[in-house]
Design a protein around this motif. Structure first.
Motif, short mmCIF file in Angstrom:
data_model
loop_
_atom_site.label_atom_id
_atom_site.label_comp_id
_atom_site.label_asym_id
_atom_site.label_seq_id
_atom_site.Cartn_x
_atom_site.Cartn_y
_atom_site.Cartn_z
N ASP A 172 8.79 -2.03 -1.81
CA ASP A 172 10.05 -1.43 -1.38
C ASP A 172 9.88 -1.07 0.10
O ASP A 172 8.79 -1.21 0.65
N TYR A 173 10.95 -0.56 0.70
CA TYR A 173 10.81 -0.08 2.08
C TYR A 173 9.93 1.16 2.10
O TYR A 173 9.83 1.87 1.10
N GLN A 174 9.32 1.44 3.24
CA GLN A 174 8.59 2.68 3.42
C GLN A 174 9.61 3.76 3.80
O GLN A 174 10.58 3.49 4.49
N HIS A 175 9.37 4.98 3.33
CA HIS A 175 10.29 6.06 3.71
C HIS A 175 9.71 6.83 4.90
O HIS A 175 8.55 6.62 5.29
N THR A 226 -1.07 -3.16 0.40
CA THR A 226 -1.22 -3.24 -1.05
C THR A 226 -0.10 -4.11 -1.61
O THR A 226 1.05 -3.68 -1.66
N ASP A 227 -0.47 -5.34 -1.98
CA ASP A 227 0.57 -6.23 -2.51
C ASP A 227 0.26 -6.65 -3.94
O ASP A 227 0.85 -7.59 -4.46
N GLY A 255 15.25 -9.43 -8.09
CA GLY A 255 15.49 -10.83 -8.44
C GLY A 255 14.70 -11.79 -7.57
O GLY A 255 14.90 -13.00 -7.62
N LYS A 256 13.78 -11.28 -6.75
CA LYS A 256 12.93 -12.15 -5.94
C LYS A 256 11.55 -12.20 -6.59
O LYS A 256 11.24 -11.36 -7.44
N ILE A 265 8.89 -10.48 -2.28
CA ILE A 265 9.15 -9.09 -1.87
C ILE A 265 7.99 -8.54 -1.05
O ILE A 265 8.19 -7.77 -0.13
N ALA A 266 6.76 -9.00 -1.34
CA ALA A 266 5.63 -8.56 -0.53
C ALA A 266 5.84 -8.97 0.93
O ALA A 266 5.66 -8.17 1.85
#
Ligand code: AMP
Ligand code: ZN
Length: 462
Positions: free
Chosen positions: A38-41, A72-73, A96-97, A102-103
């Motif tokens: 996901d994105y980093q916050h 970390t993937d 859905g990817k 997504i990595a």
């Protein structure tokens, strides 16, 4: 001579003078990177900002830095207790990817946002999935030294075999044993953790590899021990991460490296304390979180967030509020404008006394809030203007606010506003004061303020 660099080491729980392990050589720095599901916050970025300042502080002290950061993937499970889904596979279902897509997507987004914050790229950025061989070899070495056991879902590290286990976090092992939870499953001790997880029976994972123990994927902690050793060796200078890593992730990295190589991996263990929002921890898993892009959408400069983080010490938690960000943006704007109002003279030297005081604050366990106050003094003091500019430019090598690179944006004035301003200037010239006031009112309604100057006028957004 200023003060020597002292840093707080969480392993010994003490402030220690920093001496590189390799005198005259490079400082080895390993910082735990993002999990790219996901994105980093902006909380994650607070930790990366602290690490960036640390790296700049090391350079300020004359060291070269070899900085390794992992991506970390694979292998980071939803629960730190080695249960639940892999965050990557979960992210894959959400979007859905594929897990691989997504990595790649979130790694790129992470790097782009790092650059918006003026965070320097690491010397080496390494992906867990590119180092499966090293991780398997590492686990095999731990196994050969007698620290592992097998369950139906993987190979585990037996923490009871290591008397010093949990020192970093001052874990109370007896207390944990006494309070053994019923859901221990096949684990022998509550603190045991997975080194290798088997792919679930009859299920094809997107990310899986063959190993001496069966097809599967590495546990989350092993990637950092393996990649740190690959690029920095099993004993290097500084290891960093956020405070949440103390009790599990870093404790387990140390356990693994101690079991294989007999070292506690890094000489200094440093942790950035959390960014809070509404006094609660900001977390990706909690759903709504703010990204650097969210701040930009609200009209903020990403560097205002960097400035905000500079106002807090890395060993204290920082509560994010929009008001605090607005104040940081104002501070940053003032510093930029003040800096650019000062003349640049090629021969002007930074003021030695201020530079030393700045260095002393920095070397006092990165007391950046106080170092920032010295930067303000440099800007406002009564030294010659070109010296003030040269001093601030020097201090900005650590602050990283990009003062030199910043250029004031030309304000774009809409044609209609320009026409009103011209009409008002003409009215003033003709001494039609009532008309001039009426036009000033119209400008104000349109959100503009007109400042009269000797040589004409200036327009500012209200
Ligand atoms: P992750 O992507 O979850 O592996 O986290 C990346 C880095 O951000 C790690 O060093 C974490 O310890 C750190 N981190 C996570 N949440 C926060 C937070 N709210 N404030 C500061 N750092 C955080
Ligand atoms: Zn790590």
């Amino acid at each position: 001579m200023g003060k020597p660099l002292s840093l707080y080491d969480n392993y010994t729980r003490s402030l220690r003078v920093f001496e590189p392990l390799d005198p005259g050589g490079e400082v080895g720095l390993y910082t735990c990177g993002p999990t790219v599901y996901d994105y980093q916050h902006i909380g994650n970025f607070r930790t990366f900002l602290f690490e960036d300042v640390l790296k700049r502080a090391l350079r300020w002290n004359g060291y070269r830095v070899r900085h390794v950061m992992n991506i970390t993937d694979v292998g980071h499970l939803v629960s730190d207790a080695d249960t639940g889904e892999d965050k990557m596979e979960k992210g894959s279902r959400r979007t859905g990817k594929t897990a691989w897509e997504i990595a790649a997507l979130y790694t790129e987004a992470f790097l782009a946002e790092m650059r918006l914050l003026n965070i320097e790229d690491p010397t080496i950025l390494c992906r867990a999935t590119d180092h499966i061989g090293e991780q398997i070899a590492f686990i095999a070495a731990i196994e050969a030294n007698g620290f592992t056991y097998r369950t139906s879902d993987g190979i585990y590290f037996d923490t009871s075999k290591q008397p010093g286990y949990g020192h970093l976090a001052r874990l109370d092992k007896e207390g944990l044993e006494a309070g053994k939870r019923v859901d221990l499953g096949e684990k022998r001790n509550p603190t045991d953790f997975a080194l290798w997880k088997f792919s679930p029976e009859g299920e094809k994972r997107q990310m899986e590899w063959d190993s001496p123990w069966g097809r599967g994927f590495p546990g989350w902690h092993i990637e950092c021990s393996a990649m740190a050793e690959r690029y920095l060796g099993p004993w290097f200078d500084i290891h960093c991460g956020g405070e949440d890593h103390i009790s599990v992730h870093h404790t387990n990295e140390i356990a693994q490296t101690e079991a294989k190589a007999g070292t506690r991996l890094a000489n200094f263990w440093m942790h950035g304390y959390f960014l809070l929002m509404n006094d609660a921890k900001m977390a990706k898993s909690a759903g709504g979180f703010l990204r650097v892009a969210s701040l930009v959408d609200e009209g903020y400069d990403p560097l205002a967030y960097r400035y905000l983080c500079l106002t807090g010490h890395y060993r204290s938690q920082l509560n994010f509020t929009w008001d605090a960000l607005a104040a940081a943006q104002t501070g940053l704007e003032r510093m930029r404008q003040g800096f650019h109002a000062l003349p640049r003279e090629a021969l002007a030297q930074a003021d030695a006394a201020l530079v030393e005081r700045f260095g002393d604050e920095l070397n006092d366990d990165l007391n950046v809030p106080r170092a920032l106050a010295v930067a303000w003094e440099a800007l406002r003091g009564d030294r010659p203007p070109a010296v003030r500019r040269a001093t601030l430019a020097k201090l900005d090598e650590v602050l990283g606010l990009g003062l030199e690179a910043w250029t004031p944006k030309a304000v774009e004035v809409p044609d209609a506003v320009r026409a009103l301003a011209e009409a008002r200037a003409a009215a003033r010239k003709a001494k039609q004061w009532a008309e001039a006031d009426r036009l000033r009112g119209e400008l104000a309604t349109a959100g503009w303020e007109m400042e009269d100057r000797a040589d004409g006028y200036a327009l500012k957004r209200k």
